[in-house]
Scaffold this motif. Sequence first.
Motif, PDB file in Angstrom:
ATOM      1  N   VAL A   1      25.605  27.261  -5.057  1.00 23.79           N
ATOM      2  CA  VAL A   1      24.927  25.996  -4.234  1.00 23.79           C
ATOM      3  C   VAL A   1      23.466  26.774  -3.537  1.00 23.79           C
ATOM      4  O   VAL A   1      23.392  27.995  -3.449  1.00 23.79           O
ATOM      5  CB  VAL A   1      25.824  26.032  -2.985  1.00 23.79           C
ATOM      6  N   LEU A   2      22.632  25.644  -3.543  1.00 23.12           N
ATOM      7  CA  LEU A   2      21.333  25.981  -3.267  1.00 23.12           C
ATOM      8  C   LEU A   2      21.074  25.519  -1.752  1.00 23.12           C
ATOM      9  O   LEU A   2      21.208  24.212  -1.491  1.00 23.12           O
ATOM     10  CB  LEU A   2      20.190  25.214  -4.016  1.00 23.12           C
ATOM     11  N   THR A   3      20.850  26.473  -0.837  1.00 23.10           N
ATOM     12  CA  THR A   3      20.655  26.078   0.559  1.00 23.10           C
ATOM     13  C   THR A   3      20.189  27.548   1.277  1.00 23.10           C
ATOM     14  O   THR A   3      20.106  28.504   0.545  1.00 23.10           O
ATOM     15  CB  THR A   3      21.882  25.525   1.186  1.00 23.10           C
TER      16      THR A   3
ATOM     17  N   PHE B   1       7.940  21.817  -9.543  1.00 23.07           N
ATOM     18  CA  PHE B   1       9.509  21.920  -9.627  1.00 23.07           C
ATOM     19  C   PHE B   1      10.122  22.253  -8.222  1.00 23.07           C
ATOM     20  O   PHE B   1      11.000  21.759  -8.008  1.00 23.07           O
ATOM     21  CB  PHE B   1       9.790  22.887 -10.756  1.00 23.07           C
ATOM     22  N   MET B   2       9.186  23.228  -7.804  1.00 25.93           N
ATOM     23  CA  MET B   2       9.908  23.755  -6.537  1.00 25.93           C
ATOM     24  C   MET B   2       9.912  22.392  -5.274  1.00 25.93           C
ATOM     25  O   MET B   2      10.923  22.420  -4.699  1.00 25.93           O
ATOM     26  CB  MET B   2       8.853  24.762  -5.831  1.00 25.93           C
ATOM     27  N   ILE B   3       8.773  21.732  -5.415  1.00 27.26           N
ATOM     28  CA  ILE B   3       8.705  20.644  -4.631  1.00 27.26           C
ATOM     29  C   ILE B   3       9.889  19.573  -4.896  1.00 27.26           C
ATOM     30  O   ILE B   3      10.409  19.183  -3.869  1.00 27.26           O
ATOM     31  CB  ILE B   3       7.304  19.903  -4.525  1.00 27.26           C
ATOM     32  N   TYR B   4      10.000  19.269  -6.119  1.00 18.53           N
ATOM     33  CA  TYR B   4      11.151  18.479  -6.611  1.00 18.53           C
ATOM     34  C   TYR B   4      12.467  19.037  -6.265  1.00 18.53           C
ATOM     35  O   TYR B   4      13.325  18.177  -5.794  1.00 18.53           O
ATOM     36  CB  TYR B   4      11.115  18.196  -7.985  1.00 18.53           C
ATOM     37  N   LEU B   5      12.639  20.294  -6.117  1.00 14.79           N
ATOM     38  CA  LEU B   5      13.909  20.970  -6.089  1.00 14.79           C
ATOM     39  C   LEU B   5      14.295  20.736  -4.660  1.00 14.79           C
ATOM     40  O   LEU B   5      15.337  20.384  -4.163  1.00 14.79           O
ATOM     41  CB  LEU B   5      13.858  22.408  -6.426  1.00 14.79           C
ATOM     42  N   LEU B   6      13.204  21.088  -3.719  1.00 13.46           N
ATOM     43  CA  LEU B   6      13.434  20.976  -2.071  1.00 13.46           C
ATOM     44  C   LEU B   6      13.697  19.379  -1.802  1.00 13.46           C
ATOM     45  O   LEU B   6      14.435  19.308  -0.621  1.00 13.46           O
ATOM     46  CB  LEU B   6      12.184  21.419  -1.540  1.00 13.46           C
TER      47      LEU B   6
ATOM     48  N   VAL C   1      14.511  29.269 -10.256  1.00 17.00           N
ATOM     49  CA  VAL C   1      15.773  28.885  -9.275  1.00 17.00           C
ATOM     50  C   VAL C   1      16.196  30.458  -9.150  1.00 17.00           C
ATOM     51  O   VAL C   1      16.345  30.707  -8.052  1.00 17.00           O
ATOM     52  CB  VAL C   1      16.830  28.231  -9.659  1.00 17.00           C
ATOM     53  N   ALA C   2      16.176  31.351 -10.235  1.00 15.94           N
ATOM     54  CA  ALA C   2      16.650  32.637  -9.849  1.00 15.94           C
ATOM     55  C   ALA C   2      15.503  33.327  -9.002  1.00 15.94           C
ATOM     56  O   ALA C   2      16.209  34.353  -8.315  1.00 15.94           O
ATOM     57  CB  ALA C   2      16.856  33.185 -11.562  1.00 15.94           C
ATOM     58  N   ARG C   3      14.381  33.109  -9.540  1.00 12.78           N
ATOM     59  CA  ARG C   3      13.447  33.799  -8.708  1.00 12.78           C
ATOM     60  C   ARG C   3      13.256  33.491  -7.329  1.00 12.78           C
ATOM     61  O   ARG C   3      13.415  34.133  -6.245  1.00 12.78           O
ATOM     62  CB  ARG C   3      11.982  33.464  -9.100  1.00 12.78           C
ATOM     63  N   LEU C   4      13.681  32.137  -6.920  1.00 14.93           N
ATOM     64  CA  LEU C   4      13.685  31.660  -5.440  1.00 14.93           C
ATOM     65  C   LEU C   4      15.086  32.199  -4.724  1.00 14.93           C
ATOM     66  O   LEU C   4      14.762  32.391  -3.409  1.00 14.93           O
ATOM     67  CB  LEU C   4      13.786  30.164  -5.560  1.00 14.93           C
TER      68      LEU C   4
END
Length: 311
Positions: free
Chosen positions: A98-100, A38-43, A79-82
């Motif tokens: 926003v994720l950045t 999921f991390m890779i898909y999210l990035l 997402v909260a952990r990241l």
Amino acid sequence: MARPNKDGLDYFPLDIDFSTNAKTEAIMGEFGAKGVLFMIYLLSAVYRKGYYLQWDKLQQMQLVNRVNGLSPEMTDQIVARLVAYGTFDKELFSSVRVLTSQRIQDTYLDATKRRKQPKPTLYWINVNNNSSSEGVNVDINPQSKGKKSKVNKSNKNPSRPKRDKPVYDENSDYLKLAEFLFEKIQDNDPQAKKPNLQHWADDMRKLVELDKRDKHEVSVIIKWCQQDPFWSTNILSAAKLRKQFTMLALQKKNEGKTRQSKVTRKETLPDWADHNQQCSNDKQKDLTDDQKAKLAEQLAELNKTEVKGDA
């Protein structure tokens, strides 16, 4: 018709130690392999958009459907952990979801530096990056009259932020290699002056990532070269280690072969000695048991005769 501006990237870099990164291992330990996927898909979704992603229900459900066994609740937890780990900017996520991050934006700038389009400003962390200005600097206006001002040519692109040198924390393998080298140097010279270990760690990173050297191999060569009378006086920095690494590795390998050949080498006799020994052995093998017994009797009789003569 002009070609429309492209926002996203075609690909993004993934660190070679992504699988052993502390954040990746933390996600793996808590959520398993599906969490890392999921991390890779999210990035990928972030860089496909450009340099940020609006985390809403639509984006969430799109990514949930790509990973088997993933639930919407789990994606929110990951997402909260990241965000907590610093992979994404906490302030932007808390305020506008926003994720950045600074690193993501630096990567985007580096990948799009050849594009002829305005620098981004939306959700931009480094506000100084905005190249558009509301005023005009008369000092560099070619139409202005009077004495020309000197322009600093070294900063040709003031809109692009200066990239900071990487900082390696105490858990970094590269910093540990740098500390290990200095420790071995100190074993030979306790008065050795402590260097900038951050610079050494960066040289170790280049040795591993750019020169494709294994971390374990690097530690082995460090220990070996600091025990060698010649190299211990020449390899006194990480930069020198990287420069001479190929020669060091080859010399250590050849030294191992030489030692092995010395251990397994057999002492050989001259040809004539080996021939005489072989003939003697062959003659002894040719006698039968009866012949050996008869020869023993003859030797006994000969001994008796010598005894009588002496008397």
